[in-house]
Scaffold this motif. Structure first.
Motif, PDB file in Angstrom:
ATOM      1  N   ASP A 103       0.811  -1.218   0.000  1.00 19.57           N
ATOM      2  CA  ASP A 103       0.000   0.000   0.000  1.00 19.57           C
ATOM      3  C   ASP A 103       0.848   1.273   0.000  1.00 19.57           C
ATOM      4  N   LEU A 104       2.146   1.138  -0.224  1.00 15.21           N
ATOM      5  CA  LEU A 104       3.129   2.225  -0.227  1.00 15.21           C
ATOM      6  C   LEU A 104       3.318   2.848   1.153  1.00 15.21           C
ATOM      7  N   LYS A 105       2.975   2.100   2.196  1.00 15.08           N
ATOM      8  CA  LYS A 105       3.224   2.577   3.558  1.00 15.08           C
ATOM      9  C   LYS A 105       4.657   2.242   3.943  1.00 15.08           C
ATOM     10  N   LEU A 106       5.272   3.167   4.635  1.00 17.67           N
ATOM     11  CA  LEU A 106       6.657   2.994   5.064  1.00 17.67           C
ATOM     12  C   LEU A 106       6.709   1.976   6.207  1.00 17.67           C
ATOM     13  N   THR A 133       3.043   5.460   7.553  1.00 22.83           N
ATOM     14  CA  THR A 133       2.357   6.435   6.708  1.00 22.83           C
ATOM     15  C   THR A 133       2.729   6.176   5.250  1.00 22.83           C
ATOM     16  N   LYS A 134       1.964   6.734   4.335  1.00 23.08           N
ATOM     17  CA  LYS A 134       2.220   6.526   2.909  1.00 23.08           C
ATOM     18  C   LYS A 134       3.307   7.473   2.409  1.00 23.08           C
ATOM     19  N   LEU A 135       4.268   6.922   1.716  1.00 22.50           N
ATOM     20  CA  LEU A 135       5.330   7.735   1.132  1.00 22.50           C
ATOM     21  C   LEU A 135       4.745   8.789   0.203  1.00 22.50           C
ATOM     22  N   SER A 136       3.720   8.438  -0.529  1.00 26.98           N
ATOM     23  CA  SER A 136       3.127   9.375  -1.482  1.00 26.98           C
ATOM     24  C   SER A 136       2.565  10.629  -0.817  1.00 26.98           C
ATOM     25  N   ASP A 151       6.306  16.172  -8.628  1.00 26.38           N
ATOM     26  CA  ASP A 151       7.128  14.972  -8.797  1.00 26.38           C
ATOM     27  C   ASP A 151       6.301  13.692  -8.792  1.00 26.38           C
ATOM     28  N   GLU A 152       5.039  13.792  -8.390  1.00 25.40           N
ATOM     29  CA  GLU A 152       4.187  12.601  -8.251  1.00 25.40           C
ATOM     30  C   GLU A 152       4.031  11.794  -9.534  1.00 25.40           C
ATOM     31  N   PRO A 153       3.744  12.424 -10.687  1.00 23.77           N
ATOM     32  CA  PRO A 153       3.597  11.614 -11.907  1.00 23.77           C
ATOM     33  C   PRO A 153       4.862  10.807 -12.240  1.00 23.77           C
ATOM     34  N   ARG A 154       6.013  11.435 -12.117  1.00 23.89           N
ATOM     35  CA  ARG A 154       7.271  10.730 -12.401  1.00 23.89           C
ATOM     36  C   ARG A 154       7.514   9.627 -11.381  1.00 23.89           C
ATOM     37  N   PHE A 155       7.253   9.908 -10.105  1.00 26.47           N
ATOM     38  CA  PHE A 155       7.409   8.891  -9.066  1.00 26.47           C
ATOM     39  C   PHE A 155       6.522   7.682  -9.368  1.00 26.47           C
ATOM     40  N   PHE A 185      13.545  12.769  -6.064  1.00 28.13           N
ATOM     41  CA  PHE A 185      12.288  13.510  -6.030  1.00 28.13           C
ATOM     42  C   PHE A 185      12.215  14.257  -4.709  1.00 28.13           C
ATOM     43  N   ARG A 186      11.431  15.321  -4.696  1.00 30.42           N
ATOM     44  CA  ARG A 186      11.318  16.159  -3.505  1.00 30.42           C
ATOM     45  C   ARG A 186      10.347  15.542  -2.505  1.00 30.42           C
ATOM     46  N   VAL A 187      10.760  15.591  -1.249  1.00 33.10           N
ATOM     47  CA  VAL A 187       9.948  15.071  -0.149  1.00 33.10           C
ATOM     48  C   VAL A 187       9.748  16.193   0.850  1.00 33.10           C
TER      49      VAL A 187
END
Length: 86
Positions: free
Chosen positions: A21-24, A45-48, A55-59, A77-79
């Motif tokens: 689920d992309l959770k860390l 929590t979700k990395l997204s 940067d989301e589309p590229r990620f 990518f920027r966080v």
């Protein structure tokens, strides 16, 4: 071994392991200094949720590529830091 794993990920930039689920589920010990979050604040929590909207589309594209090629490779990518800065 656990010792070998720690040596590998602790020497890298920011390293994370995500669930389906992309959770860390794991973050390297250098995350708190870089992002201003305590490990227990960000784990689960979700990395997204932290990725810059531009940067989301590229990620997402690179994430899909990981599943197809079975290789993990991301361009930077920027966080968002806890302070709200990128």
């Amino acid at each position: 071994s656990e010792q070998r794993f720690k040596a590998l990920v602790e020497g890298a930039d920011l390293t994370a392991i995500l669930d389906q689920d992309l959770k860390l589920t794991y973050i390297s010990s250098n995350y708190p200094a870089a992002l201003q979050y305590a490990i227990d604040e960000i784990t689960g929590t979700k990395l997204s949720d932290y990725i810059h909207p531009d940067d989301e589309p590229r990620f997402n594209q690179e994430l899909q590529s990981c599943f197809i090629t079975r290789r993990v490779s991301f361009t930077p990518f920027r966080v968002q830091q806890k302070s709200g800065t990128w």
